[in-house]
Design a protein around this motif. Sequence first.
Motif, PDB file in Angstrom:
ATOM      1  N   PRO A   1       2.662  82.612  39.584  1.00 35.93           N
ATOM      2  CA  PRO A   1       1.571  83.206  39.063  1.00 35.93           C
ATOM      3  C   PRO A   1       1.607  84.464  38.045  1.00 35.93           C
ATOM      4  O   PRO A   1       2.264  85.390  38.474  1.00 35.93           O
ATOM      5  CB  PRO A   1       0.688  83.392  40.095  1.00 35.93           C
ATOM      6  N   GLY A   2       0.858  84.165  37.023  1.00 37.61           N
ATOM      7  CA  GLY A   2       0.909  85.670  36.078  1.00 37.61           C
ATOM      8  C   GLY A   2       1.911  85.729  35.165  1.00 37.61           C
ATOM      9  O   GLY A   2       2.235  86.560  34.120  1.00 37.61           O
ATOM     10  N   ALA A   3       2.981  84.927  35.208  1.00 32.87           N
ATOM     11  CA  ALA A   3       4.388  84.749  34.624  1.00 32.87           C
ATOM     12  C   ALA A   3       3.825  84.676  32.949  1.00 32.87           C
ATOM     13  O   ALA A   3       3.043  83.778  32.709  1.00 32.87           O
ATOM     14  CB  ALA A   3       5.468  84.129  35.138  1.00 32.87           C
ATOM     15  N   ARG A   4       4.738  85.201  31.996  1.00 37.02           N
ATOM     16  CA  ARG A   4       4.149  84.961  30.608  1.00 37.02           C
ATOM     17  C   ARG A   4       5.679  84.902  29.648  1.00 37.02           C
ATOM     18  O   ARG A   4       6.653  85.409  29.905  1.00 37.02           O
ATOM     19  CB  ARG A   4       3.545  86.226  29.920  1.00 37.02           C
ATOM     20  N   VAL A   5       5.443  83.804  28.760  1.00 38.47           N
ATOM     21  CA  VAL A   5       6.708  83.429  28.199  1.00 38.47           C
ATOM     22  C   VAL A   5       6.173  83.647  26.736  1.00 38.47           C
ATOM     23  O   VAL A   5       5.113  83.112  26.232  1.00 38.47           O
ATOM     24  CB  VAL A   5       7.159  82.067  28.173  1.00 38.47           C
ATOM     25  N   GLY A   6       6.794  84.670  25.894  1.00 37.12           N
ATOM     26  CA  GLY A   6       6.210  84.905  24.559  1.00 37.12           C
ATOM     27  C   GLY A   6       6.701  83.677  23.497  1.00 37.12           C
ATOM     28  O   GLY A   6       7.378  82.872  23.767  1.00 37.12           O
ATOM     29  N   ALA A   7       6.068  84.076  22.252  1.00 35.09           N
ATOM     30  CA  ALA A   7       6.273  83.039  21.214  1.00 35.09           C
ATOM     31  C   ALA A   7       7.769  82.670  21.001  1.00 35.09           C
ATOM     32  O   ALA A   7       8.603  83.756  20.931  1.00 35.09           O
ATOM     33  CB  ALA A   7       5.579  83.554  20.011  1.00 35.09           C
ATOM     34  N   ALA A   8       8.091  81.555  20.800  1.00 31.92           N
ATOM     35  CA  ALA A   8       9.649  80.811  20.449  1.00 31.92           C
ATOM     36  C   ALA A   8      10.441  81.514  21.275  1.00 31.92           C
ATOM     37  O   ALA A   8      11.682  81.295  20.978  1.00 31.92           O
ATOM     38  CB  ALA A   8       9.890  81.454  18.997  1.00 31.92           C
ATOM     39  N   ALA A   9      10.152  81.889  22.576  1.00 28.38           N
ATOM     40  CA  ALA A   9      11.405  82.115  23.508  1.00 28.38           C
ATOM     41  C   ALA A   9      11.428  80.664  24.197  1.00 28.38           C
ATOM     42  O   ALA A   9      10.992  79.830  24.029  1.00 28.38           O
ATOM     43  CB  ALA A   9      10.727  83.105  24.674  1.00 28.38           C
ATOM     44  N   ARG A  10      13.083  80.848  24.674  1.00 24.66           N
ATOM     45  CA  ARG A  10      13.475  79.495  25.422  1.00 24.66           C
ATOM     46  C   ARG A  10      13.959  79.996  27.049  1.00 24.66           C
ATOM     47  O   ARG A  10      14.550  80.985  27.129  1.00 24.66           O
ATOM     48  CB  ARG A  10      14.707  79.090  24.722  1.00 24.66           C
ATOM     49  N   VAL A  11      13.458  79.151  27.708  1.00 26.80           N
ATOM     50  CA  VAL A  11      13.820  79.300  29.311  1.00 26.80           C
ATOM     51  C   VAL A  11      14.349  78.104  29.572  1.00 26.80           C
ATOM     52  O   VAL A  11      13.589  77.064  29.581  1.00 26.80           O
ATOM     53  CB  VAL A  11      12.328  79.646  29.918  1.00 26.80           C
ATOM     54  N   VAL A  12      15.424  78.236  30.476  1.00 26.61           N
ATOM     55  CA  VAL A  12      15.951  76.966  31.090  1.00 26.61           C
ATOM     56  C   VAL A  12      16.561  77.212  32.238  1.00 26.61           C
ATOM     57  O   VAL A  12      17.369  78.512  32.461  1.00 26.61           O
ATOM     58  CB  VAL A  12      16.937  76.408  29.886  1.00 26.61           C
ATOM     59  N   GLY A  13      16.272  76.566  33.308  1.00 26.80           N
ATOM     60  CA  GLY A  13      17.119  76.701  34.583  1.00 26.80           C
ATOM     61  C   GLY A  13      16.665  77.981  35.143  1.00 26.80           C
ATOM     62  O   GLY A  13      17.586  78.498  36.098  1.00 26.80           O
ATOM     63  N   SER A  14      15.494  78.463  34.917  1.00 36.27           N
ATOM     64  CA  SER A  14      15.042  79.843  35.613  1.00 36.27           C
ATOM     65  C   SER A  14      14.027  79.914  36.426  1.00 36.27           C
ATOM     66  O   SER A  14      13.179  78.892  36.531  1.00 36.27           O
ATOM     67  CB  SER A  14      14.955  80.937  34.404  1.00 36.27           C
ATOM     68  N   ILE A  15      13.594  80.900  37.167  1.00 39.49           N
ATOM     69  CA  ILE A  15      12.510  81.039  37.909  1.00 39.49           C
ATOM     70  C   ILE A  15      11.929  82.480  37.523  1.00 39.49           C
ATOM     71  O   ILE A  15      12.695  83.376  37.688  1.00 39.49           O
ATOM     72  CB  ILE A  15      13.028  81.377  39.652  1.00 39.49           C
ATOM     73  N   LEU A  16      10.776  82.537  37.050  1.00 31.83           N
ATOM     74  CA  LEU A  16      10.066  83.754  36.574  1.00 31.83           C
ATOM     75  C   LEU A  16       9.193  83.991  37.835  1.00 31.83           C
ATOM     76  O   LEU A  16       8.031  83.158  37.948  1.00 31.83           O
ATOM     77  CB  LEU A  16       9.315  83.473  35.315  1.00 31.83           C
ATOM     78  N   GLY A  17       9.484  85.059  38.180  1.00 30.76           N
ATOM     79  CA  GLY A  17       8.449  85.581  39.479  1.00 30.76           C
ATOM     80  C   GLY A  17       7.118  86.218  39.050  1.00 30.76           C
ATOM     81  O   GLY A  17       6.953  86.037  37.709  1.00 30.76           O
ATOM     82  N   PRO A  18       6.274  86.629  39.774  1.00 32.86           N
ATOM     83  CA  PRO A  18       4.798  86.855  39.649  1.00 32.86           C
ATOM     84  C   PRO A  18       4.625  87.949  38.454  1.00 32.86           C
ATOM     85  O   PRO A  18       5.361  88.707  38.656  1.00 32.86           O
ATOM     86  CB  PRO A  18       4.199  87.279  40.888  1.00 32.86           C
ATOM     87  N   TYR A  19       3.818  87.735  37.395  1.00 34.87           N
ATOM     88  CA  TYR A  19       3.680  88.796  36.347  1.00 34.87           C
ATOM     89  C   TYR A  19       4.847  89.234  35.379  1.00 34.87           C
ATOM     90  O   TYR A  19       5.015  90.343  35.091  1.00 34.87           O
ATOM     91  CB  TYR A  19       3.079  89.841  36.926  1.00 34.87           C
ATOM     92  N   SER A  20       6.014  88.420  35.693  1.00 32.53           N
ATOM     93  CA  SER A  20       7.148  88.616  34.821  1.00 32.53           C
ATOM     94  C   SER A  20       6.898  88.160  33.318  1.00 32.53           C
ATOM     95  O   SER A  20       6.016  87.545  33.200  1.00 32.53           O
ATOM     96  CB  SER A  20       8.407  88.143  35.380  1.00 32.53           C
ATOM     97  N   GLN A  21       7.588  89.048  32.595  1.00 33.14           N
ATOM     98  CA  GLN A  21       7.604  88.780  31.092  1.00 33.14           C
ATOM     99  C   GLN A  21       8.902  88.502  30.550  1.00 33.14           C
ATOM    100  O   GLN A  21       9.686  89.182  30.753  1.00 33.14           O
ATOM    101  CB  GLN A  21       6.688  89.626  30.506  1.00 33.14           C
ATOM    102  N   VAL A  22       8.814  87.227  29.723  1.00 27.08           N
ATOM    103  CA  VAL A  22      10.027  87.130  28.647  1.00 27.08           C
ATOM    104  C   VAL A  22       9.332  87.177  27.386  1.00 27.08           C
ATOM    105  O   VAL A  22       8.326  86.615  26.874  1.00 27.08           O
ATOM    106  CB  VAL A  22      10.551  85.602  28.720  1.00 27.08           C
ATOM    107  N   GLY A  23      10.065  88.109  26.487  1.00 27.96           N
ATOM    108  CA  GLY A  23       9.584  88.523  25.361  1.00 27.96           C
ATOM    109  C   GLY A  23       9.568  87.501  24.184  1.00 27.96           C
ATOM    110  O   GLY A  23      10.426  86.575  24.163  1.00 27.96           O
ATOM    111  N   ALA A  24       8.964  87.761  23.150  1.00 32.52           N
ATOM    112  CA  ALA A  24       9.034  86.570  21.990  1.00 32.52           C
ATOM    113  C   ALA A  24      10.452  86.565  21.393  1.00 32.52           C
ATOM    114  O   ALA A  24      11.217  87.572  21.302  1.00 32.52           O
ATOM    115  CB  ALA A  24       8.249  86.951  20.820  1.00 32.52           C
ATOM    116  N   GLY A  25      10.788  85.354  21.245  1.00 34.03           N
ATOM    117  CA  GLY A  25      12.220  84.816  20.665  1.00 34.03           C
ATOM    118  C   GLY A  25      13.471  85.198  21.641  1.00 34.03           C
ATOM    119  O   GLY A  25      14.430  84.862  21.366  1.00 34.03           O
ATOM    120  N   ALA A  26      13.166  85.461  22.917  1.00 34.46           N
ATOM    121  CA  ALA A  26      14.090  85.781  23.698  1.00 34.46           C
ATOM    122  C   ALA A  26      14.590  84.551  24.413  1.00 34.46           C
ATOM    123  O   ALA A  26      13.809  83.336  24.389  1.00 34.46           O
ATOM    124  CB  ALA A  26      13.575  86.510  24.937  1.00 34.46           C
ATOM    125  N   THR A  27      15.875  84.266  24.709  1.00 30.13           N
ATOM    126  CA  THR A  27      16.676  83.088  25.569  1.00 30.13           C
ATOM    127  C   THR A  27      17.135  83.404  26.749  1.00 30.13           C
ATOM    128  O   THR A  27      17.821  84.677  27.188  1.00 30.13           O
ATOM    129  CB  THR A  27      17.948  82.756  24.689  1.00 30.13           C
TER     130      THR A  27
END
Length: 334
Positions: free
Chosen positions: A283-309
Amino acid sequence: MKAVVLVGGEGTRLRPLTETTPKPLIPVMDRRFLDHVLDHLARHGVEEAILSSPYLEETFVPFVAARGDTAPAIEWITETEPLGTGGAILQALDHLATHEPILALNGDILTDLDLTAMLAFHRERGAAVTISLTHVEDARPFGLVPTDDRGRVHEFREKPVDPIPGEVNAGTYILNPAALGGFERGRNLSIEREIFPPVIAQGEPVYGFLSHGYWMDLGTPAKYLQAHFDIFEGRVEGLRYAAPWVHTTATVSLRAHLGRWVAVGEGAAVEEDAQIDDSVLHPGARVGAAARVVGSILGPYSQVGAGATLAGCVLGEGARVAQDAVVEDRKIPG
């Protein structure tokens, strides 16, 4: 029937997720994992469940309140210090006040074990203790439990040194309270190492109930993810979710790509051109534009910045991955 659900573990292998949330309260799809466990008990007629945990005890208060009158009824007992699997069950027996068989189970195992059939087996055999068993190809991480042709257990071995296939302790037990009467209350005891072996040595009828149903210990990030994948593939009886699964309050851009094995939790957000595969967003996790997330767990309210892998990672509550960063096989605290 009454049950003791063991929820006191610290979940060290799931850190940093479990630094702020006990393992049984980590979400699986749209619900806390403990909700799924309790619902499974209710389906098999369990009317009351006792829970206790000295670890992050305060986080269970809103969970218990939110359950309300949903079966089974929950009684919370305070465990001021860790009592281990055996000590916690012994403490709960005094609150259950019953001479009937009780269920005891680990609260971090996803299973569709037929508890009704297990209870019938227990009664048919006249057992004092029945231990659920499951077959694995490598018993080293578990307890190997050999049985005779009627299912009786004559010894209880914990974690063999060499890789060996066999039936292992699956963490669900049916116990006659009288069989545990001689053990001291209030001290840390392992039911596997300090209670079952002497009960067997005393000649009490201890049986193993072999189940071919689904069974998964959610104690590691890999197993936690695999449990979601198995639910998506319909391998867990009673749990059905579309693949991918997106909570009704989540926001996913029409230009984002979600692979089949993806769960997007309440209030989470995935921006345009992001690509998510084989991952769970809490809940509340955010993945930015053009980011890539694979085989991962994003905890509550965590953020992955735009373009990150992000690959093979676990983000704790509120953790942040910078824009355009490349991060692999890391655990990032909040």
